[in-house]
Scaffold this active site. Structure first.
Site, PDB file in Angstrom:
ATOM      1  N   ARG A  10       0.844  -1.188   0.000  1.00  0.00           N
ATOM      2  CA  ARG A  10       0.000   0.000   0.000  1.00  0.00           C
ATOM      3  C   ARG A  10       0.875   1.232   0.000  1.00  0.00           C
ATOM      4  O   ARG A  10       1.908   1.279   0.667  1.00  0.00           O
ATOM      5  CB  ARG A  10      -0.894   0.020   1.241  1.00  0.00           C
ATOM      6  CG  ARG A  10      -1.847   1.216   1.279  1.00  0.00           C
ATOM      7  CD  ARG A  10      -2.496   1.380   2.638  1.00  0.00           C
ATOM      8  NE  ARG A  10      -1.533   1.549   3.713  1.00  0.00           N
ATOM      9  CZ  ARG A  10      -0.857   2.657   3.958  1.00  0.00           C
ATOM     10  NH1 ARG A  10      -1.019   3.716   3.201  1.00  0.00           N
ATOM     11  NH2 ARG A  10       0.002   2.716   4.958  1.00  0.00           N
ATOM     12  N   CYS A  11       0.469   2.218  -0.761  1.00  0.00           N
ATOM     13  CA  CYS A  11       1.069   3.561  -0.725  1.00  0.00           C
ATOM     14  C   CYS A  11      -0.044   4.545  -0.403  1.00  0.00           C
ATOM     15  O   CYS A  11      -1.200   4.322  -0.764  1.00  0.00           O
ATOM     16  CB  CYS A  11       1.703   3.923  -2.063  1.00  0.00           C
ATOM     17  SG  CYS A  11       3.292   3.131  -2.342  1.00  0.00           S
ATOM     18  N   SER A  12       0.327   5.646   0.232  1.00  0.00           N
ATOM     19  CA  SER A  12      -0.669   6.629   0.638  1.00  0.00           C
ATOM     20  C   SER A  12      -1.186   7.478  -0.508  1.00  0.00           C
ATOM     21  O   SER A  12      -2.313   7.941  -0.482  1.00  0.00           O
ATOM     22  CB  SER A  12      -0.093   7.563   1.705  1.00  0.00           C
ATOM     23  OG  SER A  12       0.233   6.821   2.849  1.00  0.00           O
ATOM     24  N   THR A  13      -0.334   7.716  -1.481  1.00  0.00           N
ATOM     25  CA  THR A  13      -0.745   8.583  -2.578  1.00  0.00           C
ATOM     26  C   THR A  13      -0.694   7.824  -3.895  1.00  0.00           C
ATOM     27  O   THR A  13      -0.199   6.707  -3.964  1.00  0.00           O
ATOM     28  CB  THR A  13       0.162   9.826  -2.671  1.00  0.00           C
ATOM     29  OG1 THR A  13       1.508   9.391  -2.848  1.00  0.00           O
ATOM     30  CG2 THR A  13       0.051  10.680  -1.429  1.00  0.00           C
ATOM     31  N   GLN A  47       4.078   8.243  -5.702  1.00  0.00           N
ATOM     32  CA  GLN A  47       4.804   7.176  -5.006  1.00  0.00           C
ATOM     33  C   GLN A  47       4.861   5.943  -5.892  1.00  0.00           C
ATOM     34  O   GLN A  47       3.884   5.564  -6.524  1.00  0.00           O
ATOM     35  CB  GLN A  47       4.104   6.801  -3.694  1.00  0.00           C
ATOM     36  CG  GLN A  47       4.344   7.781  -2.587  1.00  0.00           C
ATOM     37  CD  GLN A  47       3.764   7.271  -1.278  1.00  0.00           C
ATOM     38  OE1 GLN A  47       2.624   6.854  -1.218  1.00  0.00           O
ATOM     39  NE2 GLN A  47       4.556   7.307  -0.248  1.00  0.00           N
TER      40      GLN A  47
END
Length: 92
Positions: free
Chosen positions: A8-11, A16
């Protein structure tokens, strides 16, 4: 028994690169990698939810860091309880 990787990446992908996580999860033995772009504190992570629904007893979920699952202690405890109830294995 199947081994899933979760990344998972936040953006979004413009900001990212999630590919490093995917490569490392595959190198760690993931048969399939589930990934998403969602903030760590988000109450609903659709792909993580789908993974927890899909995985069956004896399956393994690999993630690179605890923060990939959640940044909230409460939410992390809920995820761990689901993993325990379904008799899954979690590797971080």
């Amino acid at each position: 028994m199947k081994t899933y990787g979760y990344a998972r990446c936040s953006t979004n992908e413009d900001k990212q690169d999630i590919n490093r996580q995917i490569r490392e999860l595959k190198a760690a033995g993931a048969d399939e990698v589930i990934f998403e772009y969602e903030h760590g504190d988000a109450k609903v992570k659709k792909n993580l939810h789908m993974l927890l629904e899909t995985a069956t007893e004896g399956d393994t979920i690999i993630t690179l860091e605890v923060s990939r699952l959640s940044r909230s202690t409460h939410q992390l405890c809920e995820i761990i309880n689901t993993i325990k109830e379904k008799r899954l294995r979690l590797v971080i």
